[in-house]
Write a protein that holds these residues in place. Sequence first.
Motif, PDB file in Angstrom:
ATOM      1  N   ALA A 181     -12.978 -15.622  -4.320  1.00  8.62           N
ATOM      2  CA  ALA A 181     -11.798 -16.475  -4.688  1.00  8.62           C
ATOM      3  C   ALA A 181     -11.319 -17.520  -6.136  1.00  8.62           C
ATOM      4  O   ALA A 181     -10.295 -16.916  -6.818  1.00  8.62           O
ATOM      5  CB  ALA A 181     -11.411 -17.057  -3.664  1.00  8.62           C
ATOM      6  N   SER A 182     -12.422 -18.026  -7.147  1.00  8.42           N
ATOM      7  CA  SER A 182     -12.295 -18.512  -7.343  1.00  8.42           C
ATOM      8  C   SER A 182     -12.670 -17.546  -9.052  1.00  8.42           C
ATOM      9  O   SER A 182     -12.142 -17.543  -9.922  1.00  8.42           O
ATOM     10  CB  SER A 182     -14.046 -19.439  -7.846  1.00  8.42           C
ATOM     11  OG  SER A 182     -15.069 -18.885  -7.716  1.00  8.42           O
ATOM     12  N   ARG A 183     -13.082 -15.651  -9.086  1.00 10.04           N
ATOM     13  CA  ARG A 183     -13.860 -15.149 -10.044  1.00 10.04           C
ATOM     14  C   ARG A 183     -13.146 -14.237 -10.111  1.00 10.04           C
ATOM     15  O   ARG A 183     -13.673 -13.228 -10.240  1.00 10.04           O
ATOM     16  CB  ARG A 183     -15.515 -15.419  -9.876  1.00 10.04           C
ATOM     17  CG  ARG A 183     -15.847 -16.134  -9.880  1.00 10.04           C
ATOM     18  CD  ARG A 183     -17.701 -15.896  -9.862  1.00 10.04           C
ATOM     19  NE  ARG A 183     -17.792 -15.213 -10.484  1.00 10.04           N
ATOM     20  CZ  ARG A 183     -19.320 -14.650 -10.767  1.00 10.04           C
ATOM     21  NH1 ARG A 183     -19.671 -15.106  -9.943  1.00 10.04           N
ATOM     22  NH2 ARG A 183     -19.897 -13.913 -11.775  1.00 10.04           N
ATOM     23  N   HIS A 184     -12.070 -14.117  -9.195  1.00  5.20           N
ATOM     24  CA  HIS A 184     -11.070 -12.406  -8.488  1.00  5.20           C
ATOM     25  C   HIS A 184     -11.222 -11.847  -9.884  1.00  5.20           C
ATOM     26  O   HIS A 184     -11.278 -10.676  -9.669  1.00  5.20           O
ATOM     27  CB  HIS A 184      -9.718 -12.747  -8.101  1.00  5.20           C
ATOM     28  CG  HIS A 184      -8.364 -13.863  -8.744  1.00  5.20           C
ATOM     29  ND1 HIS A 184      -8.932 -15.244  -9.070  1.00  5.20           N
ATOM     30  CD2 HIS A 184      -7.876 -13.316  -9.169  1.00  5.20           C
ATOM     31  CE1 HIS A 184      -8.338 -15.130  -9.425  1.00  5.20           C
ATOM     32  NE2 HIS A 184      -7.165 -14.557  -9.367  1.00  5.20           N
ATOM     33  N   LYS A 185     -10.088 -12.283 -11.021  1.00  3.14           N
ATOM     34  CA  LYS A 185     -10.528 -11.733 -12.122  1.00  3.14           C
ATOM     35  C   LYS A 185     -11.730 -10.644 -12.668  1.00  3.14           C
ATOM     36  O   LYS A 185     -11.270  -9.899 -13.393  1.00  3.14           O
ATOM     37  CB  LYS A 185      -9.745 -12.835 -13.541  1.00  3.14           C
ATOM     38  CG  LYS A 185      -8.355 -12.930 -12.698  1.00  3.14           C
ATOM     39  CD  LYS A 185      -7.649 -14.304 -14.321  1.00  3.14           C
ATOM     40  CE  LYS A 185      -7.016 -14.694 -13.421  1.00  3.14           C
ATOM     41  NZ  LYS A 185      -6.495 -15.603 -15.580  1.00  3.14           N
ATOM     42  N   GLU A 186     -12.354 -11.679 -12.308  1.00  4.72           N
ATOM     43  CA  GLU A 186     -14.201 -10.527 -13.012  1.00  4.72           C
ATOM     44  C   GLU A 186     -13.993  -9.992 -12.608  1.00  4.72           C
ATOM     45  O   GLU A 186     -14.425  -8.877 -12.600  1.00  4.72           O
ATOM     46  CB  GLU A 186     -15.603 -11.870 -13.063  1.00  4.72           C
ATOM     47  CG  GLU A 186     -15.040 -12.983 -13.683  1.00  4.72           C
ATOM     48  CD  GLU A 186     -16.395 -13.769 -13.731  1.00  4.72           C
ATOM     49  OE1 GLU A 186     -17.247 -13.486 -13.287  1.00  4.72           O
ATOM     50  OE2 GLU A 186     -15.935 -15.383 -13.420  1.00  4.72           O
TER      51      GLU A 186
ATOM     52  N   TYR B 239      -5.336 -10.007  -1.988  1.00  2.51           N
ATOM     53  CA  TYR B 239      -5.935  -9.442  -3.180  1.00  2.51           C
ATOM     54  C   TYR B 239      -5.454  -7.519  -3.264  1.00  2.51           C
ATOM     55  O   TYR B 239      -5.250  -7.300  -2.698  1.00  2.51           O
ATOM     56  CB  TYR B 239      -7.044  -9.484  -3.312  1.00  2.51           C
ATOM     57  CG  TYR B 239      -7.480 -10.554  -3.650  1.00  2.51           C
ATOM     58  CD1 TYR B 239      -8.204 -11.492  -4.307  1.00  2.51           C
ATOM     59  CD2 TYR B 239      -8.072 -10.884  -2.352  1.00  2.51           C
ATOM     60  CE1 TYR B 239      -8.741 -13.229  -4.017  1.00  2.51           C
ATOM     61  CE2 TYR B 239      -9.169 -11.915  -2.153  1.00  2.51           C
ATOM     62  CZ  TYR B 239      -9.171 -13.366  -2.984  1.00  2.51           C
ATOM     63  OH  TYR B 239     -10.582 -14.297  -2.787  1.00  2.51           O
ATOM     64  N   ALA B 240      -4.681  -7.797  -4.424  1.00  2.00           N
ATOM     65  CA  ALA B 240      -4.198  -6.474  -5.301  1.00  2.00           C
ATOM     66  C   ALA B 240      -5.733  -5.732  -6.218  1.00  2.00           C
ATOM     67  O   ALA B 240      -5.445  -7.032  -6.878  1.00  2.00           O
ATOM     68  CB  ALA B 240      -3.391  -6.334  -5.834  1.00  2.00           C
ATOM     69  N   VAL B 241      -5.957  -4.792  -5.524  1.00  2.00           N
ATOM     70  CA  VAL B 241      -6.810  -4.103  -7.189  1.00  2.00           C
ATOM     71  C   VAL B 241      -6.442  -3.594  -7.959  1.00  2.00           C
ATOM     72  O   VAL B 241      -5.744  -2.466  -7.959  1.00  2.00           O
ATOM     73  CB  VAL B 241      -7.986  -3.149  -5.811  1.00  2.00           C
ATOM     74  CG1 VAL B 241      -8.526  -2.233  -6.751  1.00  2.00           C
ATOM     75  CG2 VAL B 241      -8.097  -3.386  -4.556  1.00  2.00           C
ATOM     76  N   ALA B 242      -6.652  -4.623  -9.001  1.00  2.00           N
ATOM     77  CA  ALA B 242      -5.832  -4.176  -9.958  1.00  2.00           C
ATOM     78  C   ALA B 242      -6.514  -3.851 -11.207  1.00  2.00           C
ATOM     79  O   ALA B 242      -6.027  -2.687 -12.144  1.00  2.00           O
ATOM     80  CB  ALA B 242      -4.961  -5.586 -10.668  1.00  2.00           C
TER      81      ALA B 242
ATOM     82  N   GLY C 261      -2.839 -12.796  -4.045  1.00  2.00           N
ATOM     83  CA  GLY C 261      -1.563 -12.210  -3.476  1.00  2.00           C
ATOM     84  C   GLY C 261      -1.737 -13.906  -2.439  1.00  2.00           C
ATOM     85  O   GLY C 261      -2.166 -15.083  -2.974  1.00  2.00           O
ATOM     86  N   ASP C 262      -0.594 -13.907  -1.376  1.00  2.00           N
ATOM     87  CA  ASP C 262      -0.699 -15.234  -0.617  1.00  2.00           C
ATOM     88  C   ASP C 262      -2.485 -14.647   0.016  1.00  2.00           C
ATOM     89  O   ASP C 262      -3.069 -14.344   0.784  1.00  2.00           O
ATOM     90  CB  ASP C 262       0.024 -14.233   1.178  1.00  2.00           C
ATOM     91  CG  ASP C 262       1.705 -14.541   0.215  1.00  2.00           C
ATOM     92  OD1 ASP C 262       1.855 -14.623  -0.955  1.00  2.00           O
ATOM     93  OD2 ASP C 262       2.549 -13.923   1.088  1.00  2.00           O
TER      94      ASP C 262
END
Length: 231
Positions: free
Chosen positions: A149-154, A98-101, A160-161
């Motif tokens: 993984a399913s709520r990563h945007k929250e 993941y990137a810490v966006a 990422g890969d």
Amino acid sequence: MSDAAQPTAAEVRAAAEAVKTALDRHLAAVERRSGEDDPAVYEAFNQLAAAAEVYDELLYDRYDEVTPFEIPGTEDSLPPYAGPGEPNAISVLIRRDYAVAEPQRLLAQAQRVRAVEYDEGPAVGEEAAGTVHGALGVLFGEFEPDEIASRHKEFGLEEGDSTLWVTAAEDPAEPGEWLDAPFEGVDPQLVVCRFDVSAVFDDEDPEDAEAGELEDDLDLDEDLEPLDAER
């Protein structure tokens, strides 16, 4: 490339014949498959991919031509499966990047979790999860990896890969045996199957991608639902 280094026409022809043989072996393995993850099919797939790659390279070097073949997920580093036919144990190895966006969003979610967990108000939450490092520890300690993984945007994360490997073993490991170095010593020949997700495999139409982004925009209300800090 110099003429001396170019493959001969006979070498290119031999590589083409190897592809034909690998195709026949792959079809035979598929026809005889014993299940969805039959190791014989997996091995035949890798052999076909390797033969196609050799042919493609020789064809280009000799004639400056390419083939239309593209086989995603091929890993030259993984040799054919050589583990037990009927494993008594398996290990599932998972890596997700993941990137810490959105760091501020990550921090805010972690602080909310701490505040709800200890019921001591925002001040304690900020002290316990006031850094990205601390916030990641709070969130991954509170939520299962699949839920993140399913709520990563929250959580302010960007996918990422990812890869999942299933490896076979004769016997289960002893309790605590590998905890000091859980990802060392993996024998590639014991990989029963693997599943990779990467942007390099994406070949969707730009219009479909725009439609998907529109759907994401329309689902913003789901991102705004309160977090349930209890498992």
